[in-house]
Design a protein around this motif. Structure first.
Motif, PDB file in Angstrom:
ATOM      1  N   VAL A   1       0.870  -1.036   0.040  1.00 13.95           N
ATOM      2  CA  VAL A   1      -0.012  -0.149   0.034  1.00 13.95           C
ATOM      3  C   VAL A   1       0.851   1.193   0.037  1.00 13.95           C
ATOM      4  CG1 VAL A   1      -1.814   1.271   1.342  1.00 13.95           C
ATOM      5  CG2 VAL A   1      -1.882  -1.131   1.162  1.00 13.95           C
ATOM      6  N   ALA A   2       2.027   1.163   0.820  1.00 13.75           N
ATOM      7  CA  ALA A   2       2.637   2.398   0.971  1.00 13.75           C
ATOM      8  C   ALA A   2       3.686   2.698  -0.297  1.00 13.75           C
ATOM      9  CB  ALA A   2       3.603   2.258   2.071  1.00 13.75           C
TER      10      ALA A   2
ATOM     11  N   ILE B   1      -5.338   6.541   0.329  1.00 17.59           N
ATOM     12  CA  ILE B   1      -5.451   5.209   1.186  1.00 17.59           C
ATOM     13  C   ILE B   1      -6.925   5.333   1.573  1.00 17.59           C
ATOM     14  CG2 ILE B   1      -4.865   4.323   3.379  1.00 17.59           C
ATOM     15  CD1 ILE B   1      -1.886   5.232   2.666  1.00 17.59           C
ATOM     16  N   LEU B   2      -7.498   6.787   2.042  1.00 17.76           N
ATOM     17  CA  LEU B   2      -8.694   6.598   2.590  1.00 17.76           C
ATOM     18  C   LEU B   2      -9.898   6.342   1.356  1.00 17.76           C
ATOM     19  CD1 LEU B   2      -8.770   9.825   4.597  1.00 17.76           C
ATOM     20  CD2 LEU B   2      -9.066   7.605   5.395  1.00 17.76           C
TER      21      LEU B   2
ATOM     22  N   THR C   1      -2.347   1.282   9.390  1.00 10.94           N
ATOM     23  CA  THR C   1      -0.834   1.000   9.406  1.00 10.94           C
ATOM     24  C   THR C   1      -0.023   1.690   8.253  1.00 10.94           C
ATOM     25  OG1 THR C   1      -1.468  -1.025  10.462  1.00 10.94           O
ATOM     26  CG2 THR C   1       0.973  -1.104   9.904  1.00 10.94           C
ATOM     27  N   ALA C   2      -0.567   1.274   7.079  1.00  7.15           N
ATOM     28  CA  ALA C   2       0.112   1.619   5.871  1.00  7.15           C
ATOM     29  C   ALA C   2       0.120   3.115   5.825  1.00  7.15           C
ATOM     30  CB  ALA C   2      -0.866   1.315   4.546  1.00  7.15           C
ATOM     31  N   GLY C   3      -0.807   3.972   6.418  1.00  8.94           N
ATOM     32  CA  GLY C   3      -1.088   5.310   6.395  1.00  8.94           C
ATOM     33  C   GLY C   3       0.149   5.892   7.119  1.00  8.94           C
TER      34      GLY C   3
ATOM     35  N   LEU D   1       3.508   8.123   6.017  1.00  9.97           N
ATOM     36  CA  LEU D   1       3.621   9.352   6.694  1.00  9.97           C
ATOM     37  C   LEU D   1       4.929   9.539   7.289  1.00  9.97           C
ATOM     38  CD1 LEU D   1       2.061  12.095   7.589  1.00  9.97           C
ATOM     39  CD2 LEU D   1       1.626  10.960   9.692  1.00  9.97           C
ATOM     40  N   VAL D   2       5.357   8.503   7.619  1.00  9.26           N
ATOM     41  CA  VAL D   2       6.798   8.464   8.575  1.00  9.26           C
ATOM     42  C   VAL D   2       7.947   8.555   7.375  1.00  9.26           C
ATOM     43  CG1 VAL D   2       8.545   6.853   9.546  1.00  9.26           C
ATOM     44  CG2 VAL D   2       6.130   7.123  10.535  1.00  9.26           C
TER      45      VAL D   2
END
Length: 740
Positions: free
Chosen positions: A230-231, A260-261, A464-466, A470-471
């Motif tokens: 996903v990321a 992602i949303l 988790t992927a979000g 973000l990180v």
């Protein structure tokens, strides 16, 4: 009458053949448990002063049969109107509509918005119609696999170019080896689909053939892979957009989180709805790449397929085996998503395994053609990776220098990359479902939501992927090094497990099948070791650390469910031994011989009661609680907490004026706390007679609005939390509604 499953046996091991249905939350009792249940039933009897379980003695009609002329209930009619039930068979009612509308105005508005966004709830029987046909399953499950060719060749060439532009020619032998790896792993998973037609892929195969820890390692690798899918997919899609529109680069993180949303919302609508929503971008991307390849090779053929010289790039590293292995491992990320079909076999229409195997064959075939075709065409076009523009963008511009075709290719690429994460949204919740069914993940992941999707798993993946996106601030180059380790760990364990599977069965042709899986295991293991070593310092160490931690977490969850199963297991009396005589009222703890601990009492005649009513002041609420306790016809004790002796004396005078109908115990709390002394007192009562079941009846004032809760201490909730860990104590709330 239909046979229905039971809800016992938390954490029970369930074989891989169990179907994926809404009933998976309620596993049936096994034969040993059924035998124990029958033996308990033989000893079951109600104490003489208790009410016999005779339906004719119930104070109301449980079938809820009433005349249509009678009005529906007033306040709760909007929650569960009588008209919503129909009688299916004796002893069973069926709800004709989902009556889950909250009682507040804001809650009802939120429920309407949810229905408008995700669609109306589906019945459990509709799970058979929520399956995908091959034309829908192909783009849905292959979006990750096919989209990876947009960044897989570039990841490989980005490593080779470190040795200078002259090293780019090694891409051709590397792509040949990678093609062999793709075919070998694809053939291996074709056999997995047939051998394990109920899905879960690598996890179940490794669990069934290699043991618990290898199975959990495969599951952990897949979980990491799905999150990174996903990321990485969203990051690559956003990068494709910003390559065409550089002015949007500063909005990379918000744009990625919004994507992602959108993916989460689309998948919460259900498998079939999500498939119909995401089917066209995959086909558009496939057609766009085929157009690029067709036109590109026609132009290359016009010049005799002579490769154009790449622009000179100075070498920053020496060309050696380690660099070549790093390039090989980087190019292997194009295989991520190849296991998606084996995880989602139950999502296909019957015959599931045959349709899944056909879909997997098409996926692998398209992957090999696109990966080889793009890599060779990039070599013939003399292109090199640059930070500003992706290789696919450069290739599309070189192929279509004029006209709208370049923009169409870029749009299709960006869209497929953004939606490629949908494959993970199919695989991750199903993996958690199978892990939860075996007790290795929280059982909430067994639940199917309103649209028959695994909503909890979908939300867990999106969150988790979000966080990962973000990180890493949506940077593809920072996420790619983490990518290969987890998925190739799952590949290696899955194919090794299949070798053991064929060796155990030894049916006709087992040696050929085992050889195919052994080749897939060897090549996957080679990529795993290479990626773990060469990319360790670039970020792969995080995956190397995360996988064992996830395995330990899964083992801890399993231990908890095993302990829960042992605690809730049925323990009938031995054959030929009848329980003691029925026990009636006990005046106070200590007046009778101790028996079985309160939480070990499974028969009515074993239960000794003491009803405790905390009384703060004598008003309608407390008197109603006392009346309710007395109506149970069990020994009753009232407890009053006083801040000082004068108040205790005044309360005893009021109690005697009332008539002293119930034994009263007064506790003076000079530090003015009530919950702590009461909880310790109840704990002392329980310790003095563990065989006595303490039922604490607490009056609870029910207010109309949320703001009114701030005006009350809500001591009943704090008392319930304080007593939750105390065995043999039941807390019952008696609601008292405010009058108009």
């Amino acid at each position: 009458m239909r046979r229905r499953g039971n809800g016992g046996g938390a954490g029970r091991e369930v074989g891989p053949g169990t179907a994926v249905t809404p009933s998976a939350e309620f596993p049936p009792l096994d034969q040993e448990e059924l035998g124990a249940l029958r033996r308990l039933g033989e000893h079951w009897r109600v104490p003489p002063d208790g009410a016999a379980p005779d339906p004719a003695r119930l104070p109301l009609d449980p079938t809820i049969e009433r005349s249509r002329a009678e009005p529906l209930p007033g306040h709760f009619g909007r929650l569960a109107p009588i008209a919503m039930f129909t009688a299916a068979e004796p002893g069973e009612l069926v709800a004709t509509e989902p009556a889950n509308i909250p009682g507040t105005r804001a809650g009802r508005a939120l429920s309407r918005c949810r229905r408008a966004l995700f669609g109306p709830p589906l019945t459990s029987a509709a799970v058979l119609y929520e399956r995908m046909r091959k034309l829908v399953a192909l783009p849905v499950l292959s979006s990750d696999l096919l989209s990876s060719v947009a960044y897989g060749p570039e990841a490989m060439l980005a490593v080779l170019v470190l040795a200078g532009s002259g090293a780019l020619g090694l891409s051709l032998p590397l792509v040949a080896v990678l093609a062999v790896l793709m075919v070998a792993v694809g053939l291996s998973y074709r056999q997995t689909v047939v051998a394990y037609p109920h899905g879960a892929g690598s996890y179940v195969v490794a669990l069934d053939n290699l043991g618990v820890r290898p199975g959990l390692a495969a599951a952990a690798g897949l979980m990491v892979d799905y999150v990174l899918t996903v990321a990485v997919s969203v990051a690559a899609g956003v990068h494709a957009v910003t390559s065409a529109l550089p002015g949007l680069a500063r909005y990379t993180v918000p744009f990625g989180l919004l994507t992602i949303l959108v993916l989460l919302a689309g998948n919460l609508r259900g498998v079939r709805a999500a498939g119909n929503l995401f089917v066209w971008p995959t086909y558009a991307f496939l057609l766009a790449l085929l157009a690029v390849l067709l036109v590109g090779y026609v132009r290359a053929g016009a010049r005799g397929f002579a490769p154009l010289p790449p622009p000179p790039v100075p070498a920053t590293e020496g060309l050696g085996l380690l660099l070549v292995l790093r390039a090989f491992a980087s190019g292997a990320v194009s295989m991520t998503g190849i296991e998606a079909v084996s995880n989602a076999v139950p999502a296909f229409r019957p015959p599931e395994w045959r349709n899944a195997r056909t879909t997997l064959s098409w996926m692998v075939g398209m992957l090999v053609v696109l990966f080889i075709g793009l890599t060779v065409l990039i070599h013939l076009s003399g292109l090199v990776p640059t930070p500003e523009r992706t290789l696919l963008s450069q290739l599309a511009r070189a192929t279509f220098p004029t006209g709208p075709w370049f923009a169409l290719v870029q749009a299709a690429t960006a869209l497929i990359l953004l939606l490629a994460a949908n494959t993970a949204f199919n695989g991750f919740p199903r993996l958690l479902f199978f892990m939860a069914r075996a007790g290795h993940a929280p059982r909430r992941f067994l639940h199917m939501g309103d649209r028959l999707a695994f909503s909890n798993g979908l939300v867990a993946l999106a969150v988790t992927a979000g966080v990962v996106f973000l990180v890493f601030r949506g940077r593809t180059e920072a996420l790619i090094p983490l990518y290969a380790v987890g998925v190739f760990l799952a590949f290696t364990l899955s194919q090794s497990g299949m070798v053991v599977h064929w060796h155990r069965r030894r049916d006709r042709g087992w040696r050929r099948r085992a050889a195919i899986n052994a080749l897939g295991a060897f090549l996957s293991g080679l990529v795993l070791v290479t990626a773990a070593i060469t990319k360790f310092t670039e970020g792969a160490w995080a995956v190397v650390v995360a996988v064992p931690l996830l395995v330990l977490l899964a083992l801890a969850i399993h231990r908890h469910y095993r302990r829960l199963q042992r605690s809730l297991a049925l323990h009938p009396p031995p054959d030929g031994r009848r329980p003691g005589p029925a026990l009636t009222a006990v005046p106070l703890p200590g007046a009778a011989e101790p028996g079985a601990p309160a939480e070990a009492q499974e028969l009515p005649q074993q239960v000794r009661h003491l009803v405790v009513v905390p009384v703060a002041r004598l008003n309608r609420a407390s008197l109603r609680a006392l009346a309710y306790a007395a109506s149970l016809r069990q020994p009753t004790l009232a407890v009053h907490i006083a801040p000082e002796d004068p108040e205790a004396d005044r309360f005893r005078e009021q109690w005697e004026a009332w008539g002293d109908h119930v034994r009263l115990e007064t506790i003076v709390s000079p530090y003015r706390t009530s919950i702590g002394p009461l909880a310790h007192y109840l704990e002392a009562l329980h310790a003095s007679r563990p065989d006595v079941l303490l039922t604490v009846v607490v009056p609870e004032v029910v207010v109309r609005g949320p703001w009114q809760r701030l005006l009350h201490s809500r001591a009943e909730h704090r008392l319930r939390r304080a007593l939750r860990a105390l065995p043999g104590v039941v807390v019952t709330s008696l609601p008292v509604h405010l009058s108009d």
